[in-house]
Design a protein around this motif. Structure first.
Motif, PDB file in Angstrom:
ATOM      1  N   ALA A 152      60.509  25.012  65.274  1.00 28.71           N
ATOM      2  CA  ALA A 152      61.144  25.604  64.098  1.00 28.71           C
ATOM      3  C   ALA A 152      60.684  24.967  62.787  1.00 28.71           C
ATOM      4  CB  ALA A 152      62.662  25.472  64.217  1.00 28.71           C
ATOM      5  N   HIS A 153      59.958  23.859  62.876  1.00 25.42           N
ATOM      6  CA  HIS A 153      59.621  23.080  61.675  1.00 25.42           C
ATOM      7  C   HIS A 153      58.845  23.877  60.630  1.00 25.42           C
ATOM      8  CE1 HIS A 153      59.881  18.969  60.109  1.00 25.42           C
ATOM      9  NE2 HIS A 153      58.825  19.306  59.408  1.00 25.42           N
ATOM     10  N   GLY A 154      57.893  24.677  61.052  1.00 20.14           N
ATOM     11  CA  GLY A 154      57.070  25.411  60.097  1.00 20.14           C
ATOM     12  C   GLY A 154      57.618  26.766  59.707  1.00 20.14           C
ATOM     13  N   GLN A 155      58.707  27.188  60.344  1.00 23.59           N
ATOM     14  CA  GLN A 155      59.276  28.501  60.054  1.00 23.59           C
ATOM     15  C   GLN A 155      60.066  28.473  58.754  1.00 23.59           C
ATOM     16  OE1 GLN A 155      61.494  29.388  63.605  1.00 23.59           O
ATOM     17  NE2 GLN A 155      59.664  29.860  64.779  1.00 23.59           N
ATOM     18  N   GLY A 156      59.980  29.558  58.012  1.00 23.77           N
ATOM     19  CA  GLY A 156      60.758  29.702  56.791  1.00 23.77           C
ATOM     20  C   GLY A 156      60.187  28.959  55.588  1.00 23.77           C
ATOM     21  N   LEU A 157      59.008  28.373  55.737  1.00 23.64           N
ATOM     22  CA  LEU A 157      58.384  27.688  54.603  1.00 23.64           C
ATOM     23  C   LEU A 157      57.624  28.704  53.754  1.00 23.64           C
ATOM     24  CD1 LEU A 157      57.022  24.467  56.348  1.00 23.64           C
ATOM     25  CD2 LEU A 157      58.961  24.639  54.785  1.00 23.64           C
ATOM     26  N   PRO A 158      57.510  28.453  52.461  1.00 22.70           N
ATOM     27  CA  PRO A 158      56.786  29.406  51.602  1.00 22.70           C
ATOM     28  C   PRO A 158      55.304  29.502  51.974  1.00 22.70           C
ATOM     29  CG  PRO A 158      57.580  27.480  50.346  1.00 22.70           C
ATOM     30  CD  PRO A 158      58.049  27.319  51.745  1.00 22.70           C
TER      31      PRO A 158
END
Length: 188
Positions: A152-158
């Protein structure tokens, strides 16, 4: 002539992705091009991993009260801070790299504005599992929990986040970083 502000490379990534190793390589290979700032942490300096400044909880809280941190947060049972020296360095036109926190990215963007360049160090799941087990700091259950969080770490980043794949050699990761710095777009 006005000095252009420097850029703040705000490095994030899951535990075990190799952020500390990457930043050590940057410090060794690019000393004339950017500064790698130390974090202030309420964790023993000899605990391994990153080169940081150890503070007691009392010292950390006092520095917070005095406004000596440009940014601070809590994670994994410790307090983390980035010193106000960042402001002077950036105002002088220096590029700076810091070990940041994904959870504090929005606060960092608010604080540093256009100077902030978010950088995500990623690694494939198999490599991450191997690295976590090899360092021997977590139980197998904790390794599994970290693997789930890493997904989930890279999800939702711009979209503006620079994504570096550190599944291979550190030299390859540094080359990816250098291509981003030169303005070349990568397909990762």
């Amino acid at each position: 002539m006005n000095q252009l502000p420097g850029r703040l490379f705000y490095v994030m990534g899951p535990s075990g992705a190799g952020k500390d190793s990457f930043m050590q390589l940057v410090r060794a290979r690019l000393p004339g091009e950017l500064l790698v700032a130390h974090r202030y942490i309420t964790r023993a300096a000899f605990a391994g991993g990153e080169n940081h400044v150890e503070l007691s909880l009392t010292e950390f809280q006092r520095r917070c009260e005095l406004g000596l941190f440009a940014l601070h947060w809590q994670a994994n049972g410790h307090c983390y801070g980035l010193g106000c020296e960042l402001d002077s360095w950036l105002a002088s036109g220096l590029d700076v790299m810091v070990n940041g926190s994904r959870a504090s990215l929005t606060r960092a963007q608010d604080r540093f504005g256009e100077c902030l360049v978010p950088v995500l160090v990623m690694v494939d799941a198999e490599t991450l599992a191997s690295r976590l087990r090899a360092r021997g700091r977590e139980s197998e259950d904790e390794v599994q929990q970290r693997l789930v969080r890493a997904l989930a770490h890279g999800q939702g980043l711009p979209d503006s986040v620079w994504r570096l794949d550190n599944s291979g050699s550190l030299q390859q990761t540094l080359q990816q970083f250098e291509r981003y710095r030169r303005g070349e777009h990568l397909c990762v």
